[in-house]
Motif scaffolding. Structure first.
Motif: not given
Length: 481
Positions: A257-273
């Motif tokens: 319900y806000q634009d500053e902090r969109p949902f990002i999955s744990s899987k995506k962040v893990l793979m990005d790392m």
């Protein structure tokens, strides 16, 4: 006289110890009042359709045809159902071994699991293996299956955010494990401090508890916060350092319900790392058709995806799933439709977008109405609901109210919520059912009542709260507005 197996005194103590506040004392009293003819507004559970949210048309059309496949043979079927719904119904029926009345594979229909994996890949930008996706009867059943595999005895601990959704505390109790709390910071919009995690683990280990897994709920239930990418990176590194399985409860990922902090999955962040973390951290991610703009709670559709779980462990989890034979097949089709909705150019696309967008936009407005309403009340403080379906205001109860609750044999926030229910018909859940810091009191309410009814509900709450504070407090009170 000797006790029989199902006499209360001889029941499994784990069953008696587990508590589930969402359907607890407040809910039971609300049900009694409803039977007596009082109008009750059930805001205690995230059950969108029960509070008037309309089902999305396209998935209901597809599942209706799957439930009654003889309609597909009717020459007039195209006059009632759009061509893309007819096509999708035939597609899903072709994936089954005998229609919706036949068991599927215990992991779910392979074709639907493939659609889920494709959805995850589109969302995160990384491959997903359908063999590591299991379909379940709602996300809750998946959580219970995984915790059952992790918890061996009472010396096994699970890190759980407090406030937390009582599915976790109840299941951990039922399985004979130990809940290890880590507290979210209300003054920091329910933020997570990794130092608190370290302290929680150290304290648990000093008591002989082996901490084996960590739960995150993102967006939060009951707190409504969205975890930032930086926060998720800290959590994943912490889990790697401490050799913990991360259980990512992501069932509210559509509810933002806000634009500053969109949902990002744990899987995506893990793979990005990247390596080595992306190859080491064990992660189970959960999703459902019950939330978001679908709200199909009664259908009981969910999935979990496993990342970095050893093949022999996957086989054991499959074995446990096989005990129940098959997840609900119609719910599997709802899941397929959720992860693969109508596309641009499809006959039903415009209507689907109009319906789903309308629901989310209304929820965003309701989140603001409720937050502002609570913050206009005396002795009530409420963080904005960034995501999920709930507001979790803090109620600053006067000493006289706390004393009156004690005399009545009630926890103070239970006392307040019962008074609220009796006066207004608004059925909430006391914060003590989710866990909270000592001496601090909350309640949880959904933001799901119809938008046109929301101002009246908040006015009713404000009137009750003013009267309650006048009865038990002094003439002064705190308000953010």
């Amino acid at each position: 006289m000797s006790l029989k197996a199902l006499d209360y005194e001889s029941l499994n103590e784990n069953v008696k110890n587990c508590q589930y506040a969402v359907r607890g004392e407040l809910y039971l009293r609300a049900s009694e009042l409803q039977k007596e003819g009082k109008k009750i507004i059930f805001t205690n559970v995230g059950n969108p359709h029960a509070l008037g949210q309309k089902p999305l048309t396209f998935p209901r059309q597809v599942v209706a045809l799957c439930q009654a496949p003889f309609l597909l043979d009717n020459p007039n079927v195209g006059m009632i159902f759009p061509a893309d719904a007819i096509s999708r119904a035939k597609h899903y029926l072709s994936l089954t071994s005998g229609g919706l009345g036949a068991y599927s594979d215990s992991r779910g229909l392979p074709g639907v699991r493939k659609e889920v994996a494709e959805f995850i890949q589109r969302r995160d930008g990384y491959p997903s293996d359908p063999e590591l996706v299991f379909l379940t009867d709602g996300a809750s059943k998946g959580v219970m299956q995984i915790l059952n595999c992790i918890i061996r005895d009472q010396k096994d601990g699970i890190l759980v955010p407090v406030p937390q959704y009582p599915l976790y505390s109840a299941t951990i109790s039922l399985l004979g494990g130990t809940l290890v709390p880590y507290y979210l910071e209300e003054s920091d919009n329910w933020g997570l401090d990794v130092n608190n995690l370290r302290q929680s683990v150290a304290q648990a280990r000093s008591q002989g508890i082996t901490v084996r897994a960590m739960v995150i709920i993102n967006p939060g239930n009951p707190t409504g916060q969205c975890l930032s990418e930086a926060n998720l990176r800290e959590i994943l590194k912490f889990c790697c350092d401490e050799r913990l399985v991360l259980l990512g409860d992501e069932v509210y990922q559509q509810n933002i319900y806000q634009d500053e902090r969109p949902f990002i999955s744990s899987k995506k962040v893990l793979m990005d790392m990247g390596a080595p973390l992306s190859k080491k951290v064990q992660l189970i991610s959960f999703h459902t058709v019950s939330k978001g703009y679908w709200g199909e709670c009664g259908q009981r559709g969910g999935y979990f995806e496993m990342t970095n779980i050893p093949p022999r462990t996957v086989e054991e989890i499959y074995k446990v799933a096989s005990i129940a034979l098959s997840p609900n097949v119609s719910a599997q089709i709802f899941m397929g439709l959720m992860v693969s909705p109508p596309k641009p150019g499809d006959i039903s696309y415009d209507q689907f977008v109009r319906e789903s967008k309308g629901i989310l936009e209304s929820l965003r407005r309701r989140a603001r109405i409720m937050t502002d309403g609570f913050n206009s009340c005396r002795n009530v403080i409420c963080n904005f609901t960034e995501g999920a379906m709930y507001s979790f205001p803090q109620i600053k109860l006067p000493p006289k109210a706390i004393q009156a609750a004690k005399q009545a044999g009630k926890v103070p926030d239970v006392f307040y919520c019962l008074k609220l229910l009796e006066a207004t018909g608004i059925s909430t859940v006391p914060g003590s059912g989710f866990g909270q810091k000592e001496g601090v009191f909350h309640l949880r309410t959904t933001i799901l009542p119809a938008e046109e009814e929301m101002p009246e509900i908040m006015e009713s709450f404000k009137k009750f709260n003013d009267e309650f504070m006048s009865q038990y407090g002094d003439s002064f009170g705190y308000s953010r507005m």
